[in-house]
Design an enzyme around this catalytic site. Structure first.
Site, PDB file in Angstrom:
ATOM      1  N   GLY A 105      19.521  55.090  52.496  1.00  0.00           N
ATOM      2  CA  GLY A 105      18.860  56.063  51.634  1.00  0.00           C
ATOM      3  C   GLY A 105      18.556  55.466  50.284  1.00  0.00           C
ATOM      4  O   GLY A 105      18.687  54.252  50.070  1.00  0.00           O
TER       5      GLY A 105
ATOM      6  N   MET B  73      20.153  55.654  47.537  1.00  0.00           N
ATOM      7  CA  MET B  73      21.291  55.141  46.770  1.00  0.00           C
ATOM      8  C   MET B  73      22.165  54.181  47.543  1.00  0.00           C
ATOM      9  O   MET B  73      22.856  53.361  46.962  1.00  0.00           O
ATOM     10  CB  MET B  73      22.154  56.320  46.283  1.00  0.00           C
ATOM     11  CG  MET B  73      21.613  56.980  45.033  1.00  0.00           C
ATOM     12  SD  MET B  73      21.577  55.837  43.655  1.00  0.00           S
ATOM     13  CE  MET B  73      23.316  55.473  43.508  1.00  0.00           C
TER      14      MET B  73
ATOM     15  N   VAL C  65      24.637  53.669  54.857  1.00  0.00           N
ATOM     16  CA  VAL C  65      25.741  54.346  55.532  1.00  0.00           C
ATOM     17  C   VAL C  65      26.043  53.624  56.837  1.00  0.00           C
ATOM     18  O   VAL C  65      25.131  53.320  57.616  1.00  0.00           O
ATOM     19  CB  VAL C  65      25.400  55.826  55.798  1.00  0.00           C
ATOM     20  CG1 VAL C  65      26.573  56.520  56.489  1.00  0.00           C
ATOM     21  CG2 VAL C  65      25.063  56.544  54.496  1.00  0.00           C
TER      22      VAL C  65
ATOM     23  N   LYS D  18      29.799  55.007  53.126  1.00  0.00           N
ATOM     24  CA  LYS D  18      28.582  54.813  52.329  1.00  0.00           C
ATOM     25  C   LYS D  18      28.833  53.758  51.262  1.00  0.00           C
ATOM     26  O   LYS D  18      29.782  53.871  50.472  1.00  0.00           O
ATOM     27  CB  LYS D  18      28.163  56.138  51.691  1.00  0.00           C
ATOM     28  CG  LYS D  18      26.885  56.091  50.881  1.00  0.00           C
ATOM     29  CD  LYS D  18      26.559  57.495  50.382  1.00  0.00           C
ATOM     30  CE  LYS D  18      25.303  57.519  49.532  1.00  0.00           C
ATOM     31  NZ  LYS D  18      24.993  58.883  49.063  1.00  0.00           N
TER      32      LYS D  18
ATOM     33  N   ASP E 220      20.002  67.738  43.860  1.00  0.00           N
ATOM     34  CA  ASP E 220      19.129  66.933  44.724  1.00  0.00           C
ATOM     35  C   ASP E 220      19.009  67.588  46.102  1.00  0.00           C
ATOM     36  O   ASP E 220      19.164  66.935  47.131  1.00  0.00           O
ATOM     37  CB  ASP E 220      19.661  65.512  44.848  1.00  0.00           C
ATOM     38  CG  ASP E 220      18.608  64.540  45.428  1.00  0.00           C
ATOM     39  OD1 ASP E 220      17.412  64.881  45.388  1.00  0.00           O
ATOM     40  OD2 ASP E 220      18.999  63.466  45.909  1.00  0.00           O
TER      41      ASP E 220
END
Length: 1003
Positions: free
Chosen positions: A18, A20, A23, A38, A131
């Site tokens: 993703g 950030m 995973v 993560k 978010d």
């Protein structure tokens, strides 16, 4: 990381990536359970990122709710890299369900209710998510789970700072870690403007998710962060039922209330949201399964004719009807058919308001030079109204600018099929359709005519854009001067025309006008920034980076490509992202950072494959190859060209396969491998000719002709140059005509048909003189000078070469300087002025060696060797000519090799080595005979006769001398009496004729 053990967790496989972090699937070695782990994407020493990870862990770990993904653990690796251990959930994201149209309305409402429950739990604990978006909602077989509390904040004084940070970051496009704070499509107005945020900000974002889930499209849209934010702040979206008629009025009300601009006008709590949503969804749950949002119901806004047809259809389906009714129906149908035909002829299609809005946005983007944005908007226009011919035509134009030729052709064909009679369009629309069609078909001469007429017809408010379009047509036809002229006219009428400044920057660089290049790029960037046009800014940065890269300014190029890439990533512009990453990879490789360079290249290929952009990647790989080609790194260039070729063949990208073949052919010519060059170029040429690619055919013909000339196949070269000239004359392309004339001249010069070659060189010079291409003009003068010397017209030749020398000083090109010195050395040798010939050839040789011009090195050594041998038979003449022959053998150019062997034969004869002189003379004569080089062949036979005389074989000497005399006499018939007379007056020809006369007299 697969297989590593971190703390007490074993990494098993990657699950996804993703904004950030990445995973992974992990195994808890203590508890024996599967977990999700993560890790961040950036460096371990990024303190901001570590703080965010820790904040996510703390925020989510205090929340215990069935709809919130549980956090089990937080830790850091030995090198300080943070990680979070989470509950492993198997399922699909809400974004996937929306995209795949797998979401019935009733189920969509249930999912949003569960998300609201999760947010309600967070809000009760003083935590806001910040978010909320479809990709952060995971639906398993049993539950709905909300993920990623990485942006979460506590509801205290910190929220004001958070909101201000959101707004600042939005305007700046990126955070320090390279990701946008929040997702623009789901930002609340408070986040976009920097106002304080509270729980109602999350509920606005959830309202946006609800809207997209039931309408099949987000409530706000745009092609840049700023555009989306502007809609979030100022635009009230249409009810979801406009896009999905199955949406009930109650659901419309809930969606629009959640999206109210003012927080006090929205739902004040998650429970309130759930209550009203549950009430709106109760009717759906009681009804039969419904359609998904993307399964649209077609609503016909029928005319009277359409209604009548429907009524007749109903009548004819009834079980009982009369004959009279059937006859009446048939008569009406016949009349309606005639009426519909007339309507198709005379009534233009009226696009829907939605399609018209997207069309205007797309057309504006085209004029701004932001072609990716234009393609997105115009696709929306055609999706809203597939019968909108001009929208399809403009989309074809956008695809052409983005180099998607196949897509452009498809859209052009569709646009043409929708307009049965162009007279049904307004005169201006018909002209635009014609101009775009000609542009996509690469018939630029006709496109220029259409755009010129458009300039005359449009109102003054549209003149600037019309001149810009005309400039693009001239640029595509490679008429740089007229393109620049029209871009400047566009700027005179509209000083804010950023796209015109951008194109001027590119063209000024092609003219080597560095100051104007910098000024134009700077002005384009200023205008794009002022209007928040991020795609435009990124394109200016990219083009500026290319200029720096070609100047070998690696640091400046790297900075520009990195800035362009940063903006492309932030605005999700895959087209620009791929281009920038490929060029950045090239610069990094040049500076020795090969590992990082390869990483970028691999990322690009993977990104393109994932997003179906194979053609763009192939094109990018070719561009990368050319960047190495221009720097002289031929092995690296070949690697990229072959990679592009394989990629194009694998993905059936025929046009890009042809471009890769063309690039390899050009490279092989530079590497002096004419045979392989011809093989590549022949395949590319066949594709372009069969597909009607006129411009590409002309370019391929030029290279194909030059390769065959280098190979020694002069008939094939002449045919190709003549074909190229025919195309250029049809298109009235003066520059291509000039190059074709020059090419014909070079082939005829090699065949020693000097007078015909001179005619073509003079035509080439005349055409080049109409432009400001000083390099080409000077080269034409040198060619003319060489032919005048060969014909013995020394006075004229000296004047032409003097003019070339004066122009060369202005150009500052070393190859031109060497060529002039070589011609002057030839002139001195021809006049048997050996001291001058040695001086000029030494000068040419020194420059050629310093610049590694192998062809000129051979010519310099050949002339210097001959001049030396004819004054000092025991000197270095033979050695120099042997070196020339050895170098010529490496070049694999039969013309240069045979000329060098002829010179070597003469020096060997002067030094007393008759045997080797005979061998080299006859080897050269065999080539001259095949290529019909009569001037060189008679002199080769003369040397062979002299060698035989020295060996004591008078009979063979007389035979060679007789053949030599016959060839010399035959030149008069080939050249004409005047040219032959001037030739016989050359001092060197007079000298050789005396030798020939002595041999024939002895017979």
């Amino acid at each position: 990381m697969i297989g590593q053990i971190v703390s007490h967790y074993r990494i098993l496989e990657e699950l996804g990536e993703g904004g950030m972090g990445t995973v992974y699937l992990g195994e808890d070695l203590h508890l024996g359970r599967r977990v999700a782990i993560k890790f961040p994407l950036t460096k371990p020493d990024d303190h901001q990122l570590r703080a965010r990870f820790l904040r996510e862990a703390r925020a989510a770990s205090q929340l215990n709710h069935p709809n919130i993904a549980a956090i089990y653990d937080y830790g850091e690796t030995d090198d300080g890299r943070p990680f979070i251990v989470m509950e492993l959930i198997k399922g699909e994201t809400l974004s996937s369900l929306i995209e795949e149209a797998k979401l019935p309305l009733a189920r969509a409402v249930e999912i949003i209710e569960d998300v609201a429950r999760a947010l309600g739990e967070a809000h009760e604990h003083g935590v806001i998510h910040r978010d909320v978006k479809p990709s952060n909602v995971l639906i398993s077989e049993r539950q709905v789970k909300v993920l990623d509390f990485g942006l979460a904040k506590h509801l205290n004084a910190e929220t004001l700072q958070a909101a201000e940070s959101d707004a600042r970051t939005l305007l700046a496009t990126n955070t320090q870690s390279g990701t946008i704070i929040g997702t623009p499509l789901y930002l609340s107005p408070e986040q976009a403007t920097g106002a304080p945020v509270d729980a109602r900000s999350d509920l606005f974002s959830l309202g946006a998710v609800l809207y997209e889930s039931i309408a099949g499209r987000p409530p706000f849209s745009g092609n840049s962060v700023v555009e989306i934010a502007a809609q979030v702040i100022h635009v009230n979206p249409q009810p979801p039922s406009v896009f999905n008629p199955k949406v009930t009025p109650a659901l419309d009300r809930v969606s629009l209330k959640a999206l109210a601009k003012l927080p006090e006008q929205r739902f004040q709590s998650a429970n309130e949201f759930i209550s009203e949503l549950d009430h709106a969804g109760s009717a759906l749950r009681e009804s039969a399964p419904d359609q998904t949002p993307t399964q649209r119901i077609t609503v016909t806004h029928g005319t009277g004719a359409a209604s009548t047809l429907a009524t007749l259809s109903d009548i004819l389906r009834r079980p009982r009807f009369s004959v009279r009714l059937v006859i009446l129906a048939l008569v009406l149908l016949g009349g309606l058919g005639w009426g519909l035909k007339m309507m198709l002829r005379t009534t233009p299609h009226q696009p829907s308001a939605e399609a018209q809005r997207w069309y205007q946005l797309g057309t504006s983007a085209l004029r701004e030079g932001t072609y990716y944005k234009a393609s997105q908007a115009l696709q929306q226009a055609t999706a809203a109204d597939n019968n909108f011919a001009l929208a399809h035509a403009r989309l074809a134009e956008a695809w052409t600018e983005l180099d998607y030729g196949d897509k452009a052709k498809d859209e052009t064909i569709l646009a043409g099929s929708l307009v049965h009679d162009r007279s049904s369009l307004s005169p201006l629309d018909a002209l635009y359709l014609q101009a775009i069609t000609e542009t996509v078909s690469r018939n630029f001469a006709n496109a220029i005519k259409s755009y010129s007429e458009i300039v005359d017809r449009v109102p003054n408010t549209e003149k600037a854009y019309a001149y810009f379009d005309l400039g693009r047509a001239y640029e595509k036809s490679e008429d740089v001067e007229k393109a620049i002229s029209n871009y400047n006219k566009a700027i005179e009428l509209d000083p804010q025309c950023a796209a015109a400044f951008l194109r001027l920057g590119i063209l000024y660089w092609r003219k080597q006008d560095a100051p104007r290049t910098e000024t134009a790029f700077q002005r384009a960037a200023e205008i794009y920034r002022a209007s928040s046009n991020f795609e435009g800014v990124a394109e200016v940065l990219f083009q500026h980076g290319l200029v720096y890269d070609l100047q070998d300014k690696e640091a400046e190029a790297r900075a520009k490509f990195q800035d362009s890439l940063q903006i492309a990533r932030a605005t999700n512009n895959l087209y620009q992202q791929i281009k920038s990453e490929l060029q950045l990879s090239s610069v990094l490789r040049t500076t020795g950072e090969t590992a990082t360079a390869q990483q970028y290249a691999n990322e690009v290929i993977q990104l393109a494959q994932t997003n179906g952009l194979e053609n763009l990647t192939t094109n990018g790989l070719i561009d990368l190859g050319y960047s190495y080609f221009l720097k002289g790194d031929y092995s690296e260039a070949e690697r990229y060209f072959k990679q592009a070729l394989e990629y194009a063949q694998r993905n059936k990208g025929r046009r890009y396969e042809a471009r890769a073949l063309l690039s390899l052919g050009s490279l092989k010519m530079t590497q002096d491998d004419a045979d392989e060059a011809v093989a590549y170029l022949e395949k590319a040429l066949r594709f372009y000719q069969d597909g009607g690619y006129r411009q590409e055919t002309a370019q391929a013909l030029l290279l194909f002709a030059r390769a065959n000339r280098q190979k020694g196949d002069y008939d094939a070269a002449l045919r190709a140059f003549q074909q190229q000239l025919d195309i250029a004359q049809q298109e009235q392309n003066l520059q291509r005509q000039a190059f074709a004339q020059e090419g014909l001249g070079t082939v005829l010069a090699r065949r020693e048909r000097y007078l015909e070659a001179l005619t073509h060189y003079e035509a080439s010079y005349s055409l080049f003189s109409k432009s400001e291409n000083l390099l080409a003009i000077t080269n034409s003068l040198i060619n003319r000078g060489g032919m005048l010397l060969a014909l013995g017209r020394y006075t004229e030749a000296q004047g032409v070469l003097a003019e070339a020398s004066a122009k060369e000083v202005k150009v500052g090109n070393k190859q031109l300087q060497v060529s002039i010195s070589v011609e002057l050395a030839k002139a001195a040798l021809s006049q048997r002025n050996f001291s001058e010939a040695k001086a000029k050839s030494k000068s040419a040789l020194a420059l050629a060696i310093a610049s590694r011009f192998r062809g000129s090195i051979i010519e310099g050594e050949r002339i210097l060797g001959l001049a030396t041998a004819l004054t000092d038979p025991k000197g270095d003449g033979t050695r120099l000519c042997k070196e020339a022959v050895e170098l010529a053998e490496q070049l694999k150019d039969p013309w240069i090799l045979s000329k060098s062997r002829l010179a070597l034969a003469e020096t060997l004869l002067e030094s007393g080595d008759a045997d080797n002189a005979l061998t080299n003379a006859l080897a050269a004569q065999e080539t001259f005979s095949k290529t019909l080089q009569l001037d060189s062949e008679w002199r080769a036979l003369l040397i062979a006769a002299r060698a035989m005389q020295s060996k004591g074989d008078s009979g063979k000497a007389r035979e060679y001398a007789k053949r030599s005399a016959e060839l010399l006499a035959g030149l008069e018939q080939t050249w004409g009496a005047d040219a032959y007379r001037n030739y016989l007056a050359r001092p060197d020809v007079i000298f050789y004729r005396r030798q020939l006369q002595q041999l024939t007299d002895q017979s």
